[in-house]
Design a protein around this motif. Structure first.
Motif, short mmCIF file in Angstrom:
data_model
loop_
_atom_site.label_atom_id
_atom_site.label_comp_id
_atom_site.label_asym_id
_atom_site.label_seq_id
_atom_site.Cartn_x
_atom_site.Cartn_y
_atom_site.Cartn_z
N ASP A 1 23.00 13.72 45.07
CA ASP A 1 22.83 12.30 45.42
C ASP A 1 21.90 11.60 44.46
OD1 ASP A 1 20.52 12.82 48.25
OD2 ASP A 1 20.39 13.34 46.12
N MET A 2 21.78 12.10 43.21
CA MET A 2 20.87 11.53 42.22
C MET A 2 21.61 10.74 41.15
SD MET A 2 18.34 14.84 41.94
CE MET A 2 19.67 16.04 41.98
N ASN A 3 22.91 10.55 41.33
CA ASN A 3 23.73 9.81 40.37
C ASN A 3 23.72 10.47 38.98
OD1 ASN A 3 25.55 7.66 39.93
ND2 ASN A 3 23.97 6.46 38.91
N HIS A 4 23.64 11.78 38.98
CA HIS A 4 23.62 12.51 37.71
C HIS A 4 25.01 12.60 37.09
CE1 HIS A 4 19.60 14.83 38.52
NE2 HIS A 4 19.43 13.56 38.21
N GLU A 5 25.02 12.53 35.75
CA GLU A 5 26.29 12.64 35.03
C GLU A 5 26.74 14.10 34.89
OE1 GLU A 5 27.32 8.76 34.59
OE2 GLU A 5 28.45 10.49 33.83
N TYR A 6 25.80 14.99 34.59
CA TYR A 6 26.15 16.37 34.27
C TYR A 6 25.99 17.27 35.48
CZ TYR A 6 25.85 15.42 29.17
OH TYR A 6 26.04 14.95 27.89
N MET A 7 26.94 18.18 35.65
CA MET A 7 26.84 19.18 36.72
C MET A 7 27.28 20.53 36.20
SD MET A 7 27.99 17.05 40.13
CE MET A 7 27.26 18.25 41.27
N TYR A 8 26.73 21.58 36.82
CA TYR A 8 26.91 22.94 36.29
C TYR A 8 27.10 23.93 37.45
CZ TYR A 8 24.22 20.69 32.53
OH TYR A 8 23.76 19.84 31.56
N TRP A 9 27.85 24.99 37.17
CA TRP A 9 27.91 26.13 38.06
C TRP A 9 27.45 27.38 37.31
CZ3 TRP A 9 28.14 26.59 43.06
CH2 TRP A 9 28.75 25.59 43.83
N TYR A 10 26.51 28.11 37.94
CA TYR A 10 25.99 29.36 37.39
C TYR A 10 26.21 30.48 38.40
CZ TYR A 10 23.10 26.45 34.25
OH TYR A 10 22.65 25.56 33.31
N ARG A 11 26.21 31.70 37.90
CA ARG A 11 26.12 32.86 38.76
C ARG A 11 24.89 33.67 38.36
NH1 ARG A 11 30.90 37.12 38.33
NH2 ARG A 11 29.27 38.45 39.20
N GLN A 12 24.26 34.27 39.37
CA GLN A 12 23.06 35.06 39.14
C GLN A 12 23.30 36.48 39.61
OE1 GLN A 12 19.46 34.03 41.32
NE2 GLN A 12 18.19 34.85 39.69
N ASP A 13 23.14 37.40 38.69
CA ASP A 13 23.28 38.82 38.99
C ASP A 13 21.99 39.53 38.63
OD1 ASP A 13 26.31 37.99 37.67
OD2 ASP A 13 26.21 38.80 39.71
N PRO A 14 21.64 40.59 39.33
CA PRO A 14 20.36 41.27 39.09
C PRO A 14 20.18 41.66 37.63
CG PRO A 14 21.40 42.11 41.08
CD PRO A 14 22.40 41.20 40.43
N LEU B 1 33.80 24.58 42.85
CA LEU B 1 34.07 25.84 42.17
C LEU B 1 35.05 26.63 43.02
CD1 LEU B 1 33.30 27.88 39.85
CD2 LEU B 1 31.67 28.86 41.48
N GLY B 2 36.19 27.00 42.43
CA GLY B 2 37.21 27.72 43.16
C GLY B 2 37.41 29.14 42.64
N LEU B 3 37.64 30.03 43.60
CA LEU B 3 38.05 31.39 43.28
C LEU B 3 39.45 31.56 43.85
CD1 LEU B 3 34.81 31.43 43.69
CD2 LEU B 3 35.10 33.92 43.83
N GLU B 4 40.43 31.72 43.00
CA GLU B 4 41.82 31.79 43.46
C GLU B 4 42.15 33.13 44.09
OE1 GLU B 4 44.00 28.58 40.48
OE2 GLU B 4 44.37 30.73 40.26
N SER B 5 41.63 34.21 43.50
CA SER B 5 41.90 35.56 44.00
C SER B 5 40.63 36.38 43.79
CB SER B 5 43.07 36.18 43.25
OG SER B 5 43.32 37.49 43.73
N ALA B 6 39.80 36.41 44.82
CA ALA B 6 38.47 37.00 44.67
C ALA B 6 38.52 38.49 44.35
CB ALA B 6 37.66 36.77 45.94
N ALA B 7 37.57 38.91 43.52
CA ALA B 7 37.44 40.32 43.15
C ALA B 7 36.01 40.78 43.43
CB ALA B 7 37.76 40.50 41.66
N PRO B 8 35.80 42.06 43.67
CA PRO B 8 34.43 42.55 43.92
C PRO B 8 33.45 42.20 42.81
CG PRO B 8 36.03 44.21 44.56
CD PRO B 8 36.81 43.12 43.89
N SER B 9 33.93 42.08 41.57
CA SER B 9 33.05 41.70 40.46
C SER B 9 32.50 40.29 40.58
CB SER B 9 33.79 41.84 39.12
OG SER B 9 34.92 40.98 39.11
N GLN B 10 33.05 39.52 41.49
CA GLN B 10 32.58 38.16 41.71
C GLN B 10 31.52 38.08 42.81
OE1 GLN B 10 36.64 36.45 42.05
NE2 GLN B 10 36.09 35.16 40.30
N THR B 11 31.15 39.22 43.34
CA THR B 11 30.01 39.26 44.26
C THR B 11 28.76 38.85 43.50
OG1 THR B 11 30.95 41.00 45.65
CG2 THR B 11 28.55 40.79 45.62
N SER B 12 28.11 37.80 43.97
CA SER B 12 27.01 37.23 43.22
C SER B 12 26.35 36.12 44.04
CB SER B 12 27.52 36.65 41.89
OG SER B 12 26.45 36.26 41.05
#
Lengths: 115, 117
Positions: free
Chosen positions: B26-39, B76-87
């Motif tokens: 809700d900050m009227n930002h132009e840029y947006m990002y998706w990250y994943r974090q793994d140990p 962010l969409g996952l069409e066919s989830a895999a265990p490697s996408q656990t995050s």
């Protein structure tokens, strides 16, 4: 290509003693550098950032970092650790002239503070 | 002012299922990002957007799709989830350009913890 190396995966200090978290970067141009903190099960919060102004950058909660181009380092320090500083810290580099503002994260340093 | 919010906070999927993660700012930002974090690997950029209707690939885009139909939302969409996408998945946003440089602070959401069985 840009990269960031955090030299310690885990640092443990006693409350009231100084904190030093080390970060080296690699970049073919003048980068922008950040330190973010992540408390357990929380999102990331910006501590401080360097964007080619003063080389000594002061951040929130008493943290500061010094940009040293000759050593390609951006170490994070705090004079006196507090229990609430226990968290994971990420050193981050970005290309300030590249559209997208993409961040490159280091692997993280977990800081433990003993009473 | 909520900042950056993410829905849901937790999710468990079976291999092959699909799902969509929603990020809103809700900050009227132009840029947006998706990250994943793994140990032990910090955060890695999946996809990003520099404005409404635009998307671009990040460091680890395979297996994910994104859409930015409205300025304030980034899906962010996952069409066919895999265990490697656990995050743990984090969304972030920024103004984009500040003082002529692409160095503006990114503001992060609280994260979505996804487990794929």
């Amino acid at each position: 290509a840009q990269s960031v190396t955090q030299l310690d995966s885990h640092v443990s200090v006693s409350e009231g003693t100084p904190v030093l978290l080390r970060c080296n970067y690699s970049s073919s141009y003048s980068p922008s550098l950040f330190w973010y903190v992540q408390h357990p099960n929380k999102g990331l919060q910006l501590l401080l950032k360097y964007t080619s102004a003063a080389t000594l950058v002061k951040g929130i909660n008493g943290f500061e970092a010094e940009f040293k181009k000759s050593e390609t380092s951006f170490h994070l320090t705090k004079p006196s650790a507090h229990m609430s500083d226990a968290a994971e810290y990420f050193c981050v580099v970005t290309d300030p002239y590249n559209q997208g503002g993409k961040l490159i994260f280091g692997q993280g340093t977990e800081l433990s503070v003993k009473p | 002012n909520a900042g950056v919010t993410q829905t849901p906070k937790f999710r468990v999927l079976k291999t092959g299922q699909s799902m969509t993660l929603l990020c809103a700012q809700d900050m009227n930002h132009e840029y947006m990002y998706w990250y994943r974090q793994d140990p032990g690997m910090g955060l890695r950029l999946i996809h990003y957007s520099v404005g409404e209707g635009t998307t671009a690939k990040g460091e680890v885009p395979d297996g994910y799709n994104v859409s930015r139909l409205k300025k304030q939302n980034f899906l962010l969409g996952l069409e066919s989830a895999a265990p490697s996408q656990t995050s743990v998945y984090f969304c972030a946003s920024s103004r984009g350009v500040a003082g002529g440089l692409y160095t503006d602070t990114q503001y992060f959401g609280p994260g979505t913890r996804l487990t794929v069985l």
